[in-house]
Scaffold this motif. Sequence first.
Motif, mmCIF file in Angstrom:
data_model
loop_
_atom_site.group_PDB
_atom_site.id
_atom_site.type_symbol
_atom_site.label_atom_id
_atom_site.label_comp_id
_atom_site.label_asym_id
_atom_site.label_seq_id
_atom_site.Cartn_x
_atom_site.Cartn_y
_atom_site.Cartn_z
ATOM 1 N N GLU A 1 0.835 -1.202 0.000
ATOM 2 C CA GLU A 1 0.000 0.000 0.000
ATOM 3 C C GLU A 1 0.871 1.254 0.000
ATOM 4 N N GLU A 2 2.113 1.085 -0.409
ATOM 5 C CA GLU A 2 3.073 2.179 -0.330
ATOM 6 C C GLU A 2 2.638 3.398 -1.144
ATOM 7 N N GLU A 3 2.121 3.195 -2.345
ATOM 8 C CA GLU A 3 1.785 4.310 -3.224
ATOM 9 C C GLU A 3 0.329 4.761 -3.102
ATOM 10 N N ILE A 4 -0.548 3.809 -2.832
ATOM 11 C CA ILE A 4 -1.986 4.106 -2.731
ATOM 12 C C ILE A 4 -2.610 3.091 -1.776
ATOM 13 N N THR A 5 -3.234 3.584 -0.729
ATOM 14 C CA THR A 5 -3.757 2.694 0.318
ATOM 15 C C THR A 5 -5.038 2.000 -0.127
ATOM 16 N N LEU A 6 -5.406 0.960 0.608
ATOM 17 C CA LEU A 6 -6.672 0.277 0.327
ATOM 18 C C LEU A 6 -7.849 1.221 0.504
ATOM 19 N N VAL A 7 -7.798 2.055 1.532
ATOM 20 C CA VAL A 7 -8.889 3.013 1.752
ATOM 21 C C VAL A 7 -9.010 3.955 0.557
ATOM 22 N N GLU A 8 -7.882 4.460 0.064
ATOM 23 C CA GLU A 8 -7.925 5.341 -1.102
ATOM 24 C C GLU A 8 -8.475 4.604 -2.326
ATOM 25 N N ARG A 9 -8.046 3.365 -2.513
ATOM 26 C CA ARG A 9 -8.536 2.584 -3.651
ATOM 27 C C ARG A 9 -10.051 2.390 -3.570
ATOM 28 N N ASP A 10 -10.534 2.008 -2.390
ATOM 29 C CA ASP A 10 -11.967 1.757 -2.255
ATOM 30 C C ASP A 10 -12.778 3.054 -2.312
ATOM 31 N N ALA A 11 -12.216 4.148 -1.803
ATOM 32 C CA ALA A 11 -12.912 5.433 -1.886
ATOM 33 C C ALA A 11 -13.043 5.876 -3.338
ATOM 34 N N VAL A 12 -11.966 5.769 -4.098
ATOM 35 C CA VAL A 12 -12.019 6.124 -5.516
ATOM 36 C C VAL A 12 -12.984 5.198 -6.253
ATOM 37 N N ALA A 13 -12.942 3.918 -5.942
ATOM 38 C CA ALA A 13 -13.841 2.956 -6.599
ATOM 39 C C ALA A 13 -15.302 3.278 -6.297
ATOM 40 N N ALA A 14 -15.616 3.581 -5.047
ATOM 41 C CA ALA A 14 -16.997 3.930 -4.688
ATOM 42 C C ALA A 14 -17.423 5.195 -5.405
ATOM 43 N N PHE A 15 -16.523 6.167 -5.505
ATOM 44 C CA PHE A 15 -16.821 7.426 -6.191
ATOM 45 C C PHE A 15 -17.068 7.186 -7.680
ATOM 46 N N VAL A 16 -16.170 6.490 -8.341
ATOM 47 C CA VAL A 16 -16.297 6.254 -9.783
ATOM 48 C C VAL A 16 -17.547 5.419 -10.086
ATOM 49 N N ALA A 17 -17.781 4.370 -9.304
ATOM 50 C CA ALA A 17 -18.975 3.544 -9.533
ATOM 51 C C ALA A 17 -20.244 4.363 -9.307
ATOM 52 N N GLY A 18 -20.220 5.226 -8.296
ATOM 53 C CA GLY A 18 -21.372 6.100 -8.055
ATOM 54 C C GLY A 18 -21.621 7.053 -9.202
ATOM 55 N N LEU A 19 -20.567 7.579 -9.810
ATOM 56 C CA LEU A 19 -20.710 8.475 -10.961
ATOM 57 C C LEU A 19 -21.337 7.767 -12.151
ATOM 58 N N HIS A 20 -21.130 6.463 -12.254
ATOM 59 C CA HIS A 20 -21.686 5.690 -13.365
ATOM 60 C C HIS A 20 -23.143 5.274 -13.127
ATOM 61 N N HIS A 21 -23.681 5.592 -11.989
ATOM 62 C CA HIS A 21 -25.100 5.309 -11.669
ATOM 63 C C HIS A 21 -25.441 3.824 -11.736
ATOM 64 N N ASP A 22 -24.503 2.984 -11.353
ATOM 65 C CA ASP A 22 -24.784 1.555 -11.299
ATOM 66 C C ASP A 22 -24.903 1.178 -9.827
ATOM 67 N N ALA A 23 -26.130 1.006 -9.371
ATOM 68 C CA ALA A 23 -26.387 0.815 -7.943
ATOM 69 C C ALA A 23 -25.675 -0.418 -7.381
ATOM 70 N N ALA A 24 -25.690 -1.522 -8.112
ATOM 71 C CA ALA A 24 -25.075 -2.753 -7.592
ATOM 72 C C ALA A 24 -23.563 -2.606 -7.470
ATOM 73 N N VAL A 25 -22.920 -2.076 -8.496
ATOM 74 C CA VAL A 25 -21.463 -1.916 -8.452
ATOM 75 C C VAL A 25 -21.092 -0.858 -7.412
ATOM 76 N N ALA A 26 -21.840 0.243 -7.399
ATOM 77 C CA ALA A 26 -21.563 1.298 -6.412
ATOM 78 C C ALA A 26 -21.730 0.753 -4.995
ATOM 79 N N GLY A 27 -22.758 -0.050 -4.778
ATOM 80 C CA GLY A 27 -22.987 -0.642 -3.464
ATOM 81 C C GLY A 27 -21.870 -1.584 -3.059
ATOM 82 N N PHE A 28 -21.369 -2.347 -4.020
ATOM 83 C CA PHE A 28 -20.269 -3.279 -3.750
ATOM 84 C C PHE A 28 -19.043 -2.528 -3.241
ATOM 85 N N TYR A 29 -18.664 -1.466 -3.937
ATOM 86 C CA TYR A 29 -17.475 -0.710 -3.529
ATOM 87 C C TYR A 29 -17.738 0.146 -2.290
#
Length: 196
Positions: free
Chosen positions: A45-73
Motif C-alpha cells: 500500500e506504499e503508493e496508494i492505500t486500500l482506503v484510497e482505492r476503495d474510496a475512488v472505486a466507490a466514487f467512480v462507480a457512483g458516478l456511473h449510476h450503477d447501484a449494484a457496483v456502487a454498493g459493492f465498492y
Amino acid sequence: MITDVIDHLAGIQPGSPLDRLRGRRPAAREHAQRSYDALFSPETEEEITLVERDAVAAFVAGLHHDAAVAGFYADRLAELSPALLEAVESEISAGATTGPYGVYPGEGPLSVESDEGLRYRAGRPGELGARLAAAFEHAHLLVFRPREAGPESLAALARAGWSTTGIVTLSQLVAFLTFQIRVVAGLRHLQKGPTS
C-alpha cells in the motif's frame, strides 16, 4: 470469498448460459479478475492505500449510476472507513452528471461537439484530505472529460502528494472500473434476453 467479481456483480450463476458464454473466453475472464486482484488486493500500500482505492472505486462507480457496483465498492469502503463513506456519497452527488464533456479548440469541424458541462471540484476536501480530493477530481476528469486530461491534472495530483507510480495506479484503477462497469452492464443486458 468472491472468485470472480464480474460474475458476482452481474449476478451470473455457475452453470448458467452466461457462465458458459464467459467460459468460452477463459483468458479474458482470468485477466479481468487478475486486474481486479492487483488493484484491490495489492502486495503493498506504499503508493496508494486500500482506503484510497476503495474510496475512488466507490466514487467512480457512483458516478456511473450503477447501484449494484456502487454498493459493492461502498460496502468495501464502509468496512475500512465508515466515516469516509458519507463524504464520498456527498461527492458522488456533487459530481453527478452525464457527459462526456470537453471543448475542442478553434472553429474546426469537431467544435460542434464541444460541451462545457460540469467542472467538478471536491466539495469536502477537509474530510477527504488533499490526496483523495485531488484523486476524485482526476477520476471525474477521466470519466467525463477524458480528452482534457493532461499535464495540468497530473501536476495537481503531484502537488497533493501523489507519486508518479501512484498516479499511474490511480489512472489504471479508474480505467479498470469503467471497463468493469460496462462489462457488467452488458452481461446484465444479455441476461434479460431479447426485448420486443
